[in-house]
Design an enzyme around this catalytic site. Structure first.
Site, PDB file in Angstrom:
ATOM      1  CE  LYS A 116      -3.978  -2.144   2.294  1.00 38.45           C
ATOM      2  NZ  LYS A 116      -3.430  -3.502   2.393  1.00 38.45           N
ATOM      3  CD  GLU A 200      -4.795   5.146   4.456  1.00 41.05           C
ATOM      4  OE1 GLU A 200      -4.483   4.817   3.305  1.00 41.05           O
ATOM      5  OE2 GLU A 200      -5.929   4.962   4.936  1.00 41.05           O
ATOM      6  CG  HIS A 235     -11.224  -1.802   9.246  1.00 40.90           C
ATOM      7  ND1 HIS A 235     -11.484  -0.462   9.042  1.00 40.90           N
ATOM      8  CD2 HIS A 235     -10.619  -1.893  10.453  1.00 40.90           C
ATOM      9  CE1 HIS A 235     -11.031   0.222  10.086  1.00 40.90           C
ATOM     10  NE2 HIS A 235     -10.514  -0.609  10.943  1.00 40.90           N
ATOM     11  NE  ARG A 297      -8.111  -9.719  -3.566  1.00 41.30           N
ATOM     12  CZ  ARG A 297      -9.185  -9.185  -3.016  1.00 41.30           C
ATOM     13  NH1 ARG A 297     -10.354  -9.298  -3.632  1.00 41.30           N
ATOM     14  NH2 ARG A 297      -9.121  -8.516  -1.885  1.00 41.30           N
TER      15      ARG A 297
END
Length: 624
Positions: A116, A200, A235, A297
């Protein structure tokens, strides 16, 4: 078109791929672990190969065994599905090096987007807006804490590898950072073999918007519009829909163009999803949507895109992997109506959403909606894999129509004795805030009391149905109808008339001419299904139905699993609610806490131990 494909996966996605491959005349090869020997995907495939014991790290995650199975069966291609090795660049390269077709993007694209932090840096260079945060290589805990302090709480700690909510923690306060980081890293290492993280800024009213992209080997890149996956728990997505509610023409243009740019930046091929986080506090604005990550994917939620575009995305994958151009150009892809998907999990919402495992004595889903599943009645839900056991997918002319239809489908679910979240899903879909189209990722947490009511007694009608069936069985009544009616009183002076008719093992009950739920005899239990939930009377104990229970001052494991952290030692004093031990099951961690203040008399489990449901883990002595 390729002639044969080995599916390096299991469950509903394996069955989903087999369905399309069969329609296209492509021979399918399944792989399975010892735990999945009787699974539907094994039976549905043209051929199946055993690749190892139940744990994924000894079967579905062992690349050499999958490649050996492909070689032994003469497979021309490997489709990874999602999860497991689907985003493993080394595996993709090994497939290509073995002379097989990889049904997925180039390994270089997987590498570019797989981490990421690196992906965000790449997107910044490509002109794609990203969320503020720390993407540095220095992983020293002190440095990470300083960066979090500088960003400002709340922050989100995220594993740089993987997805699906694994290795992700929201941190509200600086004093909670160290514990969250430790847990996040441990879960990331267990799931992806990589414990690195990024930090983040946590958006306070975040909407999760993602764009389905597709690319071929001929330079074409298109999008198939957006999805909204904002309704999440821990999440993990719960409800997905397409299109995104409240999406303006300007915001759609901004997000889809950014998604196509992102795919082009890594020379993408095949199916991919560009995920964005949007600030939903003032609606969806073009300048308040930021790149979050790319999933290289097919996504779990791809059926809602199929519903609104009329396309089969697995077919697109197989055609692109065969070297064909994309079936449609951008201006030929249309969006019609609304689609929604609900993820049916084997879990107990009333017990903190703990996983539920065990036999599926009853597994009945509605027939008038699309169902993607990899289990069946008579099978078993094991503790080794993800708890999602089915997806319910609907479409309609409007969002309200789709929501009503999906809620009805969730209420029609009949599963026993394994617990599911079907009733919870129906309540989500019926909630006014969800129906308003403004739900963000904090929706479930904010409305937890309404969505997950405290465990209560079963509905009176369900109790009456089960009680009457019990009486009928004890009296030897089976298929012969009962004639007449019985009068009795419940909660008031007016007699309530109950008509009863026995048919085989089902008792049909009518109360004041209104049909009540049927009670069904399953093994030794009398079960009535009401609004997606099973109400059993005299049923056997069900795995996962308890929350870290207490027996004689001890903390019990609520499910089969593996101890990954022991947080106390014998002799330690503990407070009420203090974390004691962490058990991993179905790829998620569950931390059990002290039910009383006291002293740890004995820690009976160690890190690495495999434990069973109900096993005593920590014995406490209560302090008066």
């Amino acid at each position: 078109m390729i002639e044969s494909v080995l599916i390096a996966n299991r469950g509903e996605i394996a069955c989903r791929i087999i369905k399309t491959a069969r329609r296209l005349g492509v021979r399918t090869i399944a792989v399975y672990s010892e735990a999945d020997a009787g699974a539907p995907h094994v039976r549905l495939a043209d051929e199946a190969v055993l690749i190892g014991p139940a744990p994924a790290r000894e079967s579905y995650l062992v690349a050499d065994r999958i490649l050996a199975a492909a070689k032994a069966t003469g497979a021309a291609a490997i489709h990874p599905g999602y999860g497991f090795l689907s985003e493993n660049a080394q595996f993709a390269q090994a497939v290509i090096d073995a002379g097989l077709v990889w049904v997925g993007p180039p390994p270089s694209a997987i590498l570019a987007m797989g981490l990421k932090d690196a992906a965000k840096a790449l997107m910044q260079k490509a002109g794609v807006p990203v969320t503020p945060g720390y993407l540095g290589q220095d992983q020293d805990p002190e440095r990470l804490r300083r960066e979090a302090d500088a960003i400002g709480y709340p922050v989100l700690i995220k594993a740089v590898a993987g997805g699906g909510g694994k290795g992700m923690r929201k941190v509200e306060r600086g004093e909670d950072f160290d514990a969250a980081l430790t847990s996040c890293r441990r879960e990331a290492a267990a799931s992806f073999g990589d414990d690195r993280v990024l930090i983040e800024k946590y958006i306070t009213r975040p909407r999760h918007i993602e764009v389905q992209v597709f690319a071929d080997r001929h330079g074409q890149v298109v999008h198939l519009f957006e999805r909204d996956c904002s309704v999440q728990r821990r999440h993990q997505k719960v409800i997905e829909e397409a299109p995104a509610p409240g999406m303006t023409q300007a915001a759609r243009a901004a997000v889809t163009e950014a998604a196509v740019r992102a795919a082009r930046a890594v020379n993408y091929e095949g199916a991919g999803t560009i995920e964005f986080i949007a600030d939903g506090s003032e609606g969806l604005q073009p300048d308040r949507i930021w790149f979050m990550e790319m999933n290289t994917r097919l996504q779990v939620e791809h059926p809602v895109t199929e519903k609104v575009t009329g396309q089969d995305l697995v077919e697109w994958q197989l055609r692109v992997a065969s070297g064909e151009p994309l079936p449609l150009k951008q201006d030929e892809i249309t969006l019609t109506g609304w689609a929604m998907e609900a993820r049916l999990y084997a879990e107990s919402p009333e017990a903190g959403f703990l996983p539920s495992t065990g036999p599926l004595r009853r597994f009945r889903l509605p027939h008038d909606v699309r169902i993607d599943t990899g289990v069946e009645e008579g099978g078993e839900v094991t503790p080794f894999y993800d708890p999602m056991i089915a997806k319910l997918i609907v479409s309609g002319p409007t969002r309200q129509a789709a929501a009503r239809r999906l809620a009805k489908a969730c209420r029609a679910v009949e599963v026993y004795p394994v617990k599911t979240n079907a009733g919870f899903l129906a309540r989500v879909l019926d909630h006014p805030d969800f129906l308003s189209g403004t739900a963000d990722t904090g929706f479930i947490e904010r409305h937890a009391e309404a969505l997950v009511p405290a465990a209560a007694a079963p509905p009176a009608a369900a109790q009456q149905a089960a009680a009457r069936l019990r009486v009928a069985r004890s009296a030897g009544v089976s298929a012969d109808p009962w004639r007449g009616a019985v009068g009795f009183r419940i909660g008031g002076p007016r007699p309530i008339v109950v008509a009863l008719k026995a048919r085989d093992e089902i008792l049909q009950v009518t109360i004041d001419d209104q049909p009540a739920p049927e009670a069904v005899l399953i093994d030794d239990a009398y079960v009535a299904f009401v609004d997606g939930e099973a109400h059993g009377f005299g049923e056997p104990r069900v795995s996962g139905a308890l929350d870290g229970g207490v027996a004689g001052g001890g903390v019990l494991s609520p499910m089969p699993g593996k101890v990954v952290a022991l947080l106390v030692e014998a002799g330690a004093s503990v407070e009420l609610g203090q974390p004691l031990i962490t058990v991993e099951a179905m790829k998620m961690e569950h931390t059990l806490t002290a039910p009383v203040a006291g002293v740890v008399a004995e820690a009976l489990a160690r890190v690495g131990d495999q434990v069973t449901e109900g096993q005593l883990l920590v014995r406490l002595e209560k302090v008066d």
